[in-house]
Write an enzyme that holds these catalytic residues in place. Structure first.
Site, PDB file in Angstrom:
ATOM      1  CE  LYS A  67      27.195   4.595  72.289  1.00 28.67           C
ATOM      2  NZ  LYS A  67      28.367   4.171  73.070  1.00 28.67           N
ATOM      3  CB  SER A  68      24.269  12.298  73.816  1.00 29.90           C
ATOM      4  OG  SER A  68      22.731  11.575  73.800  1.00 29.90           O
ATOM      5  NE  ARG A 112      27.997   3.713  65.427  1.00 34.94           N
ATOM      6  CZ  ARG A 112      27.169   3.801  64.198  1.00 34.94           C
ATOM      7  NH1 ARG A 112      27.301   3.388  63.175  1.00 34.94           N
ATOM      8  NH2 ARG A 112      26.514   5.230  64.493  1.00 34.94           N
ATOM      9  CB  SER A 151      25.106   5.653  68.655  1.00 32.59           C
ATOM     10  OG  SER A 151      26.377   5.748  69.385  1.00 32.59           O
ATOM     11  CG  HIS A 187      25.035   7.849  80.657  1.00 35.99           C
ATOM     12  ND1 HIS A 187      25.451   8.814  79.855  1.00 35.99           N
ATOM     13  CD2 HIS A 187      25.702   6.862  80.407  1.00 35.99           C
ATOM     14  CE1 HIS A 187      26.361   8.378  78.877  1.00 35.99           C
ATOM     15  NE2 HIS A 187      26.791   7.032  79.281  1.00 35.99           N
ATOM     16  CG  MET A 240      39.177  11.897  71.410  1.00 38.84           C
ATOM     17  SD  MET A 240      37.590  12.443  72.018  1.00 38.84           S
ATOM     18  CE  MET A 240      36.791  10.859  72.741  1.00 38.84           C
ATOM     19  N   GLY A 269      30.955   8.746  64.396  1.00 41.91           N
ATOM     20  CA  GLY A 269      31.219  10.085  64.923  1.00 41.91           C
ATOM     21  C   GLY A 269      30.545  11.074  63.709  1.00 41.91           C
ATOM     22  NE  ARG A 289      25.178  11.292  67.928  1.00 42.59           N
ATOM     23  CZ  ARG A 289      26.022  10.276  67.606  1.00 42.59           C
ATOM     24  NH1 ARG A 289      26.296   9.532  68.816  1.00 42.59           N
ATOM     25  NH2 ARG A 289      26.546  10.255  66.518  1.00 42.59           N
ATOM     26  CD1 TRP A 303      34.616  15.340  71.521  1.00 39.27           C
ATOM     27  CD2 TRP A 303      32.721  15.328  69.954  1.00 39.27           C
ATOM     28  NE1 TRP A 303      34.847  16.429  70.289  1.00 39.27           N
ATOM     29  CE2 TRP A 303      33.740  16.265  69.683  1.00 39.27           C
ATOM     30  CE3 TRP A 303      31.580  15.374  69.686  1.00 39.27           C
ATOM     31  CZ2 TRP A 303      33.193  17.032  68.541  1.00 39.27           C
ATOM     32  CZ3 TRP A 303      31.089  15.816  68.595  1.00 39.27           C
ATOM     33  CH2 TRP A 303      31.905  16.832  68.008  1.00 39.27           C
TER      34      TRP A 303
HETATM   35  S1  PPS Z   1      28.453   6.425  75.996  1.00 40.09           S
HETATM   36  O1  PPS Z   1      28.786   4.843  76.142  1.00 40.09           O
HETATM   37  O2  PPS Z   1      27.037   6.602  76.467  1.00 40.09           O
HETATM   38  O3  PPS Z   1      29.011   7.168  77.163  1.00 40.09           O
HETATM   39  O4  PPS Z   1      28.566   7.123  74.638  1.00 40.09           O
HETATM   40  P1  PPS Z   1      28.830   8.691  74.242  1.00 40.09           P
HETATM   41  O5  PPS Z   1      30.348   9.045  74.616  1.00 40.09           O
HETATM   42  O6  PPS Z   1      27.841   9.328  74.996  1.00 40.09           O
HETATM   43  O7  PPS Z   1      28.679   8.621  72.622  1.00 40.09           O
HETATM   44  C1  PPS Z   1      29.480   7.722  71.903  1.00 40.09           C
HETATM   45  C2  PPS Z   1      29.227   8.467  70.327  1.00 40.09           C
HETATM   46  O8  PPS Z   1      30.009   9.639  70.435  1.00 40.09           O
HETATM   47  C3  PPS Z   1      30.898   9.692  69.212  1.00 40.09           C
HETATM   48  N1  PPS Z   1      32.180  10.184  69.452  1.00 40.09           N
HETATM   49  C4  PPS Z   1      32.547  11.332  68.799  1.00 40.09           C
HETATM   50  N2  PPS Z   1      32.015  12.010  67.758  1.00 40.09           N
HETATM   51  C5  PPS Z   1      32.608  12.811  67.352  1.00 40.09           C
HETATM   52  N3  PPS Z   1      34.025  13.446  67.643  1.00 40.09           N
HETATM   53  C6  PPS Z   1      34.499  12.838  68.682  1.00 40.09           C
HETATM   54  N4  PPS Z   1      35.699  13.258  69.233  1.00 40.09           N
HETATM   55  C7  PPS Z   1      33.763  11.859  69.287  1.00 40.09           C
HETATM   56  N5  PPS Z   1      34.080  11.014  70.396  1.00 40.09           N
HETATM   57  C8  PPS Z   1      33.343   9.943  70.488  1.00 40.09           C
HETATM   58  C9  PPS Z   1      31.386   7.881  69.209  1.00 40.09           C
HETATM   59  O9  PPS Z   1      31.654   7.804  67.987  1.00 40.09           O
HETATM   60  C10 PPS Z   1      29.737   7.489  69.265  1.00 40.09           C
HETATM   61  O10 PPS Z   1      28.829   7.803  68.267  1.00 40.09           O
HETATM   62  P2  PPS Z   1      28.662   6.993  66.968  1.00 40.09           P
HETATM   63  O11 PPS Z   1      27.539   7.459  65.988  1.00 40.09           O
HETATM   64  O12 PPS Z   1      28.366   5.429  67.510  1.00 40.09           O
HETATM   65  O13 PPS Z   1      29.909   6.828  66.190  1.00 40.09           O
END
Ligand code: PPS
Length: 284
Positions: free
Chosen positions: A43-44, A246, A128, A98, A222, A248, A120, A48
């Site tokens: 969730k970091s 969710r 998250s 991870h 995305m 971001g 993060r 992305w």
């Molecule tokens: S996982 O399941 O552990 O692989 O998740 P991970 O990809 O590490 O983290 C998911 C969070 O990243 C946010 N996210 C983004 N934020 C900003 N910009 C972009 N493009 C983006 N893509 C994914 C995603 O919304 C999750 O964060 P939260 O706070 O839940 O929205």
């Protein structure tokens, strides 16, 4: 709802994961010099970063990210499907993980493969994660934000302690095949972070190509891309209402933590991370 696979005191998700893989991966899996590895505590910003690196590889052309699911472009090495895909793949690979440093394939440490590690604010990763683990069947569903908060501080959440994970991987931060990025920097100045990744990977993009990377890796684009927004995930793996993309944003923890939790978190953070320069953690 699945519980956990416990391995050496760390809880791992059960669904889609094999205990044997987690156990043996560090001795068996061969990392190749030409591999690019995306690493993060859950969730970091893992996905992305995958999207950004895929777009950089294609000089901003979105065809690949719009036609192949994210988990096939850069499979998670520790999952059953990801492991099989990766061992059968020829040529340079993108690999996601991870895993904490001490469980990562040993072969990496004598290779020239490049790792990009994204961190993060752990408070936001906690929030998250609360929604993610509540809405999916990979691992135990948290009972409440309160219990999840307590479990997070103890490291009793999937992949264990954020503090141990971060301390472990940050020990590599002076290595030339290691790039440290931060979700908050990516939010504040995504162009700068993309340039850093290009330099690290030895990719030269012209300004228009960079604009395309920026556009197609943005949260809103995305979120609409079914190859990246997890809408193609097998429905047996998620609960109703699951949304991967969710919010971001940065600082969502302020909407969820009580005053006592803010204090308790700061205390544990200080105890665990005091030895690092504060500039490494550029979040509020
Ligand atoms: S996982 O399941 O552990 O692989 O998740 P991970 O990809 O590490 O983290 C998911 C969070 O990243 C946010 N996210 C983004 N934020 C900003 N910009 C972009 N493009 C983006 N893509 C994914 C995603 O919304 C999750 O964060 P939260 O706070 O839940 O929205």
């Amino acid at each position: 709802m699945s519980d956990y696979y416990w391995f050496e005191g760390i809880p791992f998700p059960k669904l889609g994961f094999g205990k044997e893989i987690i156990k043996e991966i560090r001795h068996k899996f061969v990392i190749r010099d030409e591999d690019t590895i995306i690493l993060a505590y859950p969730k970091s910003g893992t996905n992305w970063l995958i999207e950004t690196v895929c777009l950089i590889q294609k000089k901003g052309n979105p065809e690949w990210v719009q036609s192949v699911p994210v988990w096939d472009r850069s499979p998670w090495i520790e999952t059953e499907v990801g492991y099989q895909t990766l061992i059968n793949k020829k040529g340079p690979r993108m690999i996601t993980s991870h895993l904490p440093l001490h469980l990562f394939p040993r072969s990496f440490f004598s290779s020239k493969a490049k790792v990009i590690y994204v961190i993060r604010n752990p408070r936001d990763a906690l929030v998250s994660g609360y929604f993610f683990w509540s809405e999916t069947k990979f691992a135990k569903n948290p009972e409440s934000m309160k219990t999840h908060f307590e479990s997070f501080l103890k490291g009793n959440v999937p992949y264990g302690s954020w503090f141990e994970h971060t301390r472990g991987w940050l020990s590599m931060r002076e290595s030339e095949n290691f790039l440290l990025l931060c979700y908050e920097d990516l939010k504040k100045d995504p162009r700068r972070s993309i340039e850093k990744i290009c330099d690290f990977l030895g990719k030269k993009l012209d300004p228009e190509e960079l604009d395309m990377v920026l556009k197609y890796s943005s949260f809103h684009v995305m979120k609409e891309n079914k190859m990246s927004n997890f809408s193609l995930i097998n429905e047996d793996m998620v609960n109703e209402g699951f949304v991967f993309m969710r919010k971001g944003t940065t600082g969502d923890w302020k909407n969820h933590f009580t005053e006592e939790q803010v204090e308790a978190f700061d205390k544990v953070f200080q105890e665990n991370m005091a030895g690092f320069p504060p500039g490494l953690f550029p979040w509020e």
